[in-house]
Design an enzyme around this catalytic site. Structure first.
Site, PDB file in Angstrom:
ATOM      1  N   ASP A  13       0.806  -1.229   0.000  1.00 51.42           N
ATOM      2  CA  ASP A  13       0.000   0.000   0.000  1.00 51.42           C
ATOM      3  C   ASP A  13       0.840   1.282   0.000  1.00 51.42           C
ATOM      4  O   ASP A  13       0.436   2.314   0.551  1.00 51.42           O
ATOM      5  CB  ASP A  13      -0.963   0.025   1.205  1.00 51.42           C
ATOM      6  CG  ASP A  13      -1.849  -1.201   1.235  1.00 51.42           C
ATOM      7  OD1 ASP A  13      -2.194  -1.703   0.149  1.00 51.42           O
ATOM      8  OD2 ASP A  13      -2.181  -1.668   2.336  1.00 51.42           O
ATOM      9  N   LYS A  16       1.676   2.188  -5.155  1.00 45.12           N
ATOM     10  CA  LYS A  16       2.180   1.641  -6.429  1.00 45.12           C
ATOM     11  C   LYS A  16       1.242   1.955  -7.585  1.00 45.12           C
ATOM     12  O   LYS A  16       1.665   2.370  -8.664  1.00 45.12           O
ATOM     13  CB  LYS A  16       2.378   0.116  -6.306  1.00 45.12           C
ATOM     14  CG  LYS A  16       3.402  -0.282  -5.270  1.00 45.12           C
ATOM     15  CD  LYS A  16       3.473  -1.790  -5.069  1.00 45.12           C
ATOM     16  CE  LYS A  16       2.262  -2.383  -4.394  1.00 45.12           C
ATOM     17  NZ  LYS A  16       2.088  -2.029  -2.985  1.00 45.12           N
ATOM     18  N   GLY A  40      -4.636  -4.195  -3.764  1.00 42.60           N
ATOM     19  CA  GLY A  40      -5.623  -3.148  -4.034  1.00 42.60           C
ATOM     20  C   GLY A  40      -4.826  -1.930  -4.434  1.00 42.60           C
ATOM     21  O   GLY A  40      -4.142  -1.333  -3.600  1.00 42.60           O
ATOM     22  N   HIS A  41      -4.828  -1.589  -5.708  1.00 40.79           N
ATOM     23  CA  HIS A  41      -4.030  -0.476  -6.216  1.00 40.79           C
ATOM     24  C   HIS A  41      -4.974   0.661  -6.606  1.00 40.79           C
ATOM     25  O   HIS A  41      -5.809   0.504  -7.494  1.00 40.79           O
ATOM     26  CB  HIS A  41      -3.182  -0.939  -7.417  1.00 40.79           C
ATOM     27  CG  HIS A  41      -2.154  -1.972  -7.043  1.00 40.79           C
ATOM     28  ND1 HIS A  41      -1.332  -2.589  -7.945  1.00 40.79           N
ATOM     29  CD2 HIS A  41      -1.807  -2.479  -5.828  1.00 40.79           C
ATOM     30  CE1 HIS A  41      -0.533  -3.428  -7.307  1.00 40.79           C
ATOM     31  NE2 HIS A  41      -0.818  -3.384  -6.023  1.00 40.79           N
ATOM     32  N   GLN A 225       1.959  -5.944  -3.343  1.00 40.53           N
ATOM     33  CA  GLN A 225       2.444  -6.077  -1.958  1.00 40.53           C
ATOM     34  C   GLN A 225       3.738  -5.261  -1.775  1.00 40.53           C
ATOM     35  O   GLN A 225       3.912  -4.256  -2.445  1.00 40.53           O
ATOM     36  CB  GLN A 225       2.648  -7.557  -1.583  1.00 40.53           C
ATOM     37  CG  GLN A 225       1.349  -8.335  -1.426  1.00 40.53           C
ATOM     38  CD  GLN A 225       0.724  -8.801  -2.724  1.00 40.53           C
ATOM     39  OE1 GLN A 225       1.383  -9.396  -3.556  1.00 40.53           O
ATOM     40  NE2 GLN A 225      -0.554  -8.561  -2.915  1.00 40.53           N
ATOM     41  N   LYS A 332       2.855  10.188  -0.008  1.00 34.70           N
ATOM     42  CA  LYS A 332       2.116  10.606   1.190  1.00 34.70           C
ATOM     43  C   LYS A 332       2.886  11.563   2.107  1.00 34.70           C
ATOM     44  O   LYS A 332       2.653  11.599   3.317  1.00 34.70           O
ATOM     45  CB  LYS A 332       1.608   9.375   1.944  1.00 34.70           C
ATOM     46  CG  LYS A 332       0.759   8.460   1.042  1.00 34.70           C
ATOM     47  CD  LYS A 332      -0.088   7.464   1.776  1.00 34.70           C
ATOM     48  CE  LYS A 332      -1.505   7.922   1.936  1.00 34.70           C
ATOM     49  NZ  LYS A 332      -2.462   6.841   2.261  1.00 34.70           N
ATOM     50  N   ASP A 334       2.448  14.595   2.138  1.00 39.25           N
ATOM     51  CA  ASP A 334       1.429  15.558   2.579  1.00 39.25           C
ATOM     52  C   ASP A 334       0.789  15.170   3.908  1.00 39.25           C
ATOM     53  O   ASP A 334       0.347  16.030   4.666  1.00 39.25           O
ATOM     54  CB  ASP A 334       0.338  15.696   1.498  1.00 39.25           C
ATOM     55  CG  ASP A 334      -0.259  14.352   1.118  1.00 39.25           C
ATOM     56  OD1 ASP A 334       0.500  13.492   0.612  1.00 39.25           O
ATOM     57  OD2 ASP A 334      -1.466  14.145   1.337  1.00 39.25           O
TER      58      ASP A 334
HETATM   59  P1  GDP Z   1      -0.835   0.364  -3.518  1.00 34.89           P
HETATM   60  O1  GDP Z   1      -1.418  -0.906  -3.070  1.00 34.89           O
HETATM   61  O2  GDP Z   1       0.639   0.428  -3.300  1.00 34.89           O
HETATM   62  O3  GDP Z   1      -1.201   0.729  -4.930  1.00 34.89           O
HETATM   63  O4  GDP Z   1      -1.449   1.503  -2.583  1.00 34.89           O
HETATM   64  P2  GDP Z   1      -3.007   1.628  -2.139  1.00 34.89           P
HETATM   65  O5  GDP Z   1      -3.778   2.130  -3.262  1.00 34.89           O
HETATM   66  O6  GDP Z   1      -3.459   0.380  -1.473  1.00 34.89           O
HETATM   67  O7  GDP Z   1      -2.861   2.676  -0.968  1.00 34.89           O
HETATM   68  C1  GDP Z   1      -2.333   3.948  -1.169  1.00 34.89           C
HETATM   69  C2  GDP Z   1      -3.407   4.966  -0.784  1.00 34.89           C
HETATM   70  O8  GDP Z   1      -2.816   6.228  -0.677  1.00 34.89           O
HETATM   71  C3  GDP Z   1      -4.495   5.109  -1.835  1.00 34.89           C
HETATM   72  O9  GDP Z   1      -5.679   5.469  -1.198  1.00 34.89           O
HETATM   73  C4  GDP Z   1      -3.979   6.252  -2.700  1.00 34.89           C
HETATM   74  O10 GDP Z   1      -5.013   6.951  -3.361  1.00 34.89           O
HETATM   75  C5  GDP Z   1      -3.331   7.111  -1.663  1.00 34.89           C
HETATM   76  N1  GDP Z   1      -2.167   7.900  -2.093  1.00 34.89           N
HETATM   77  C6  GDP Z   1      -1.188   7.585  -2.968  1.00 34.89           C
HETATM   78  N2  GDP Z   1      -0.243   8.547  -2.981  1.00 34.89           N
HETATM   79  C7  GDP Z   1      -0.636   9.483  -2.104  1.00 34.89           C
HETATM   80  C8  GDP Z   1      -0.063  10.714  -1.630  1.00 34.89           C
HETATM   81  O11 GDP Z   1       1.021  11.129  -2.036  1.00 34.89           O
HETATM   82  N3  GDP Z   1      -0.773  11.398  -0.694  1.00 34.89           N
HETATM   83  C9  GDP Z   1      -1.966  10.968  -0.204  1.00 34.89           C
HETATM   84  N4  GDP Z   1      -2.566  11.699   0.717  1.00 34.89           N
HETATM   85  N5  GDP Z   1      -2.520   9.811  -0.619  1.00 34.89           N
HETATM   86  C10 GDP Z   1      -1.856   9.075  -1.530  1.00 34.89           C
HETATM   87  P1  IMO Z   2      -0.946  -4.146  -2.270  1.00 35.67           P
HETATM   88  O1  IMO Z   2      -0.527  -4.674  -3.613  1.00 35.67           O
HETATM   89  C1  IMO Z   2      -0.998  -4.647   2.058  1.00 35.67           C
HETATM   90  C2  IMO Z   2      -0.985  -8.760   3.574  1.00 35.67           C
HETATM   91  C3  IMO Z   2      -2.248  -9.221   4.294  1.00 35.67           C
HETATM   92  C4  IMO Z   2      -1.653 -10.233   5.252  1.00 35.67           C
HETATM   93  C5  IMO Z   2      -0.542 -10.872   4.440  1.00 35.67           C
HETATM   94  C6  IMO Z   2      -0.937 -12.164   3.748  1.00 35.67           C
HETATM   95  O2  IMO Z   2      -2.242  -3.426  -2.285  1.00 35.67           O
HETATM   96  O3  IMO Z   2       0.158  -3.396  -1.628  1.00 35.67           O
HETATM   97  P2  IMO Z   2      -2.550 -12.823   1.743  1.00 35.67           P
HETATM   98  O4  IMO Z   2      -3.896 -12.315   1.340  1.00 35.67           O
HETATM   99  O5  IMO Z   2      -1.491 -12.572   0.727  1.00 35.67           O
HETATM  100  O6  IMO Z   2      -2.589 -14.235   2.209  1.00 35.67           O
HETATM  101  O7  IMO Z   2      -2.155 -11.960   3.050  1.00 35.67           O
HETATM  102  O8  IMO Z   2      -0.187  -9.910   3.449  1.00 35.67           O
HETATM  103  N1  IMO Z   2      -1.228  -8.224   2.221  1.00 35.67           N
HETATM  104  C7  IMO Z   2      -1.181  -6.928   1.907  1.00 35.67           C
HETATM  105  N2  IMO Z   2      -1.003  -5.836   2.692  1.00 35.67           N
HETATM  106  N3  IMO Z   2      -1.121  -4.508   0.722  1.00 35.67           N
HETATM  107  C8  IMO Z   2      -1.259  -5.589  -0.073  1.00 35.67           C
HETATM  108  O9  IMO Z   2      -1.245  -5.479  -1.431  1.00 35.67           O
HETATM  109  C9  IMO Z   2      -1.333  -6.864   0.510  1.00 35.67           C
HETATM  110  N4  IMO Z   2      -1.502  -8.118   0.032  1.00 35.67           N
HETATM  111  C10 IMO Z   2      -1.417  -8.929   1.079  1.00 35.67           C
HETATM  112  O10 IMO Z   2      -2.879  -8.155   4.949  1.00 35.67           O
HETATM  113  O11 IMO Z   2      -1.058  -9.569   6.344  1.00 35.67           O
HETATM  114 MG    MG Z   3      -2.923  -1.589  -1.787  1.00 31.54          MG
END
Ligand code: GDP
Ligand code: IMO
Ligand code: MG
Length: 425
Positions: A13, A16, A40-41, A225, A332, A334
């Protein structure tokens, strides 16, 4: 030409999806190389927000092809839902012809998810905190040589093969967990989704990627991840079941190590983790709550509150080493605006010793962080469009991180929108 690789350096998270979207216009192919719908991207642009689980984050650019690579595992039901949501929002990927799927990608069956849930339930307190998407059981079947692959769906005996594997899982559910689920509805949903997948080009992706390289086209491998969830190097057993480090891009797409170009590592200006397992810099206090509130730190896939803490440099250095990271992206920043002081963990106190690396056993003996205190900044960063407007104190934080990590911070993200991105170098 070489494949650039983009991956997360913390516990997932890191942002990416947003950064792949930002970079996509400069690439001909975006290729996801591991993980499944546990990811979850999130992408935001033009006031719209999309969360992608299986589909690569380059789909919003006209001339960019997107590949779900062989290292990815696919839940057809989730993929159908994802495609449906995109279609409803005006992005029909069948029509756009910008998504192809590797024949060698493995399939997640409904019974894989049941096994995941039953195993977690049985573990109780010590559970991994899995997203329950069937990730562990599916990769187990892959390495156990029992799995079903996307290419199998066109075989005349696919249904029999499916049934054979599902029956094995049902026997396991009964014997290990005393469960006898009724799968009628899920099976029908699964096969309806398979029918949709059949409409997409199913490709020998290793050839596709290597031909792109031969033709001088630009390829970006998208990781899911983060490094600390890597099956080999993460905080085992509190990890996911794939290689999230750069090596995973080679096996997950069929590219040779010598054909890897830039390795772009993403980290948050602080740190989060969702699910169980050690998190040395975790803040179980009001500051942690603040970070969660301001950063909207709730899982994009499961909605679970993310655990929050300060940046962890020994963990980041480890991640950079494992993947040979050549460029950094900090997201992030900010979220930290307004904190009087921020903290960076530079070392750990581990069994009475001051160390600057990630020790073997962080699960039973959590290292105690040793922090450097850093002056915070107060300016709102979300509207900044010029590097010269970056507050001096944030600039010193970045300089400090670059000196510690030995890699330049090329991009700075100051908000979730595509436009809220600055190029520093
Ligand atoms: P990913 O799994 O690495 O793609 O990241 P996620 O989407 O799960 O989580 C990142 C969260 O931070 C999402 O809600 C994005 O919209 C948000 N986000 C990404 N970059 C920034 C940033 O620079 N500032 C803020 N405030 N939010 C961000
Ligand atoms: P993105 O791509 C954050 C974590 C789960 C759990 C462990 C194993 O959005 O960054 P699994 O479902 O793979 O058996 O879970 O890994 N986990 C993540 N945490 N972002 C993810 O993906 C994750 N994918 C798995 O919360 O601790
Ligand atoms: Mg994510």
């Amino acid at each position: 030409m070489a494949v650039d690789v983009l991956l997360g350096l913390q516990w997932g998270d890191e942002g990416k999806g947003k950064i792949v979207d930002v970079l996509s216009a400069g690439y001909d192919l975006i290729a996801r190389f591991q993980g499944g719908p546990n990811a979850g991207h999130t992408l935001e642009f033009d006031g719209k927000k999309f969360v992608l689980n299986t589909i690569p984050s380059g789909i919003f650019f006209e001339n960019t092809l997107n590949l779900i690579g062989n290292g990815v595992i696919i839940d057809p039901i989730t993929l159908k839902k994802e495609l449906g949501k995109l279609k409803d929002a005006g992005h029909d990927l069948l029509e756009k012809q910008n998504l192809v799927i590797a024949k060698k990608a493995h399939l997640i069956l409904p019974t894989h998810q049941l096994l995941d849930a039953a195993s977690e339930k049985k573990m109780g307190e010590g559970k991994i905190g899995s997203t329950l998407k069937g990730i562990g059981p599916t990769y187990m079947d892959k390495t156990g040589r029992n799995g079903l692959r996307v290419g199998d769906i066109t075989l005349p005996d696919f249904k029999e093969r499916y049934q054979k594997l599902a029956d094995k899982h049902l026997a396991m559910l009964q014997a290990l967990y005393g469960e006898t689920p009724d799968l009628t509805e899920r099976t029908a949903e699964f096969f309806a989704a398979i029918d949709l997948i059949k409409k997409f080009p199913l490709v020998d992706s290793e050839h596709l990627v290597n031909n792109y390289l031969k033709e001088g086209k630009k390829v970006l491998a998208e990781g899911a991840q983060g490094a600390m969830l890597d099956i080999d190097f993460g905080s085992y057993p509190f990890v996911t079941s794939s290689n999230t480090t750069a090596a995973g891009a080679c096996t997950g797409l069929g590219i040779a190590p010598r054909n890897v170009g830039e390795v772009i590592g993403i980290f948050k200006a602080y740190c989060t983790r969702v699910g169980g397992g050690p998190f040395p810099t975790e803040l179980n206090n009001e500051t942690g709550e603040e970070l969660r509130r301001i950063g909207h730190e709730f899982g994009a896939t499961t909605g679970r509150p993310r655990r929050t803490g300060w940046i962890d440099l020994p963990a980041l250095k480890y991640a950079i080493m494992l993947s040979g990271v050549s460029q950094l992206v900090m997201t992030k920043a900010d979220v930290l605006s307004g904190f009087e002081k921020i903290y960076a963990c530079t070392h750990y106190n581990y069994l009475g010793e001051k160390i600057d690396y990630m020790p073997y056993d962080i699960c039973s003996i959590t290292p105690e962080p040793i922090y450097k205190e850093i002056d915070g900044w107060h300016e709102d960063l979300t509207g900044i469009t010029e590097v010269s407007k970056i507050p001096a104190k944030l600039k010193s934080y970045i300089d400090f991180l670059e000196a510690e990590l030995g890699v330049p911070v090329k991009y700075l993200s100051v908000g979730p929108d595509r436009k809220q991105t600055l190029v520093l170098h």
